[in-house]
Design a protein around this motif. Sequence first.
Motif, PDB file in Angstrom:
ATOM      1  N   LYS A   1       4.693   6.975   7.280  1.00  0.00           N
ATOM      2  CA  LYS A   1       4.707   6.414   5.905  1.00  0.00           C
ATOM      3  C   LYS A   1       5.198   7.304   5.087  1.00  0.00           C
ATOM      4  O   LYS A   1       4.590   8.661   4.959  1.00  0.00           O
ATOM      5  CB  LYS A   1       3.369   6.012   5.637  1.00  0.00           C
ATOM      6  CG  LYS A   1       3.646   5.253   4.244  1.00  0.00           C
ATOM      7  CD  LYS A   1       1.990   4.409   4.055  1.00  0.00           C
ATOM      8  CE  LYS A   1       2.237   3.550   2.703  1.00  0.00           C
ATOM      9  NZ  LYS A   1       0.875   2.757   2.764  1.00  0.00           N
ATOM     10  N   GLU A   2       6.166   7.339   4.296  1.00  0.00           N
ATOM     11  CA  GLU A   2       6.964   8.296   3.429  1.00  0.00           C
ATOM     12  C   GLU A   2       6.925   7.739   2.081  1.00  0.00           C
ATOM     13  O   GLU A   2       6.467   6.517   1.852  1.00  0.00           O
ATOM     14  CB  GLU A   2       8.493   8.304   3.956  1.00  0.00           C
ATOM     15  CG  GLU A   2       8.413   9.013   5.285  1.00  0.00           C
ATOM     16  CD  GLU A   2      10.078   8.975   5.672  1.00  0.00           C
ATOM     17  OE1 GLU A   2      10.158   9.934   6.685  1.00  0.00           O
ATOM     18  OE2 GLU A   2      10.648   8.340   5.267  1.00  0.00           O
ATOM     19  N   ALA A   3       7.385   8.392   0.961  1.00  0.00           N
ATOM     20  CA  ALA A   3       7.191   8.024  -0.494  1.00  0.00           C
ATOM     21  C   ALA A   3       7.892   6.846  -0.671  1.00  0.00           C
ATOM     22  O   ALA A   3       7.572   5.815  -1.633  1.00  0.00           O
ATOM     23  CB  ALA A   3       7.992   9.211  -1.311  1.00  0.00           C
ATOM     24  N   ALA A   4       9.316   6.554   0.056  1.00  0.00           N
ATOM     25  CA  ALA A   4      10.085   5.284  -0.117  1.00  0.00           C
ATOM     26  C   ALA A   4       9.839   4.649   1.247  1.00  0.00           C
ATOM     27  O   ALA A   4       9.947   5.313   2.202  1.00  0.00           O
ATOM     28  CB  ALA A   4      11.395   5.581  -0.565  1.00  0.00           C
TER      29      ALA A   4
ATOM     30  N   ASP B   1      13.390   9.086   6.087  1.00  0.00           N
ATOM     31  CA  ASP B   1      14.026  10.243   5.693  1.00  0.00           C
ATOM     32  C   ASP B   1      14.369  10.870   6.686  1.00  0.00           C
ATOM     33  O   ASP B   1      13.657  11.788   7.159  1.00  0.00           O
ATOM     34  CB  ASP B   1      13.053  11.011   4.833  1.00  0.00           C
ATOM     35  CG  ASP B   1      13.396  12.114   4.114  1.00  0.00           C
ATOM     36  OD1 ASP B   1      14.540  12.298   4.124  1.00  0.00           O
ATOM     37  OD2 ASP B   1      12.501  12.869   3.217  1.00  0.00           O
TER      38      ASP B   1
END
Length: 274
Positions: A169-172, A200
Motif C-alpha cells: 500500500k502506497e500513498a497513491a 511506484d
Amino acid sequence: MNSALLSCAGRPVARYGFGSDQAARPYFHPVTTLAGTPVTEERPGDHLHHLGASVAVPDVAGHNFWGGNTFVRDQGPTALDNHGTQRHIGWKLRGPDGFVEELCWQADGAELLREHRTVAVTELSGTAWALDFSFALTNRSGADLTIGSPATNGRPGAGYGGFFWRAPKEAAGPTVFSGSLDGEEAVHGSVADWLALSGDGWTLVFAGATAETRRDPWFVRGTEYPGVGSSLAAAQRLPVPAETTVVRRVVTVIADGRLDRDAAAALVRQAVPV
C-alpha cells in the motif's frame, strides 16, 4: 525445512514459507522486482490475514482457509471457529528456480483437499521476470463438497478466493488496467486474459495460463488496498465431487517501472505458454 528461496538472474527474488508464526498457509513474501523493489505485503494493518502471494479460499465446505472473519448470510463478517490449515506434506522437487510441493488442506482434524503445487521462475528481460504458479486441488474428504466465497454467501462483489496477491500500500493507489479496460471499477469482476497493477516503480501483470483459469473473473482492489485474485467462486459455488480435481494456473509478471498496455501485453505473450 518448509521454505524455499527463489532466484532469478543471479539474485534472490522471492521467499516462500509459512512465516515466523507458522501461519495457516504457505505464502510468498517478500517478492521483489529484479531491481529489488518489494511487490508483496505481509499482515498489513488493514487486513492482518493478507499474506503476500498465496492460495487462500474463504469457504471450503464451510471451513475458512482465508483467515479473518467469515461472511455469514444475513449477519455479515463474523468471528467463527471454522479455520482450516494448509499443511506442508513434502517437496517433490525444490531448487532456486522453482519447486513442486504437496499440501494437505485440513479442518477439524480431517483432510478435505490434497494439493499438488508447482512453481517456476523465468527471466523475461533485464527488468522483468515471471512467477508461474499452478495448483491442483483434489477432494479427499470422501464426500462431494463445494467451494464458496463471501459473494456466494450474500456479499455482492466479494467473490474472492483462489490465487491472491497482496501488493504494498502506497500513498497513491495503483493504476489498474487490462487488455481493453481501465480502472478498478471496470476491471473488477471482469473476465480477461490478463490484468495489470502498477505502483511506484513496479508493475505486476497477472495472466491466466489455462483456458479454465481464464474463465475465472478477476477480483481487484486498488483504492481500499492493492490486491488481485483469480476467483474460483465469483458468483456461484464451485462443485468439487469426491476424488475430482480442480486445476488453475496463474503466471505473474513482476517488472520494474510503470508499464503501459502494449508493454504489459508483450510480456504476457512472452511469459504465458501457448
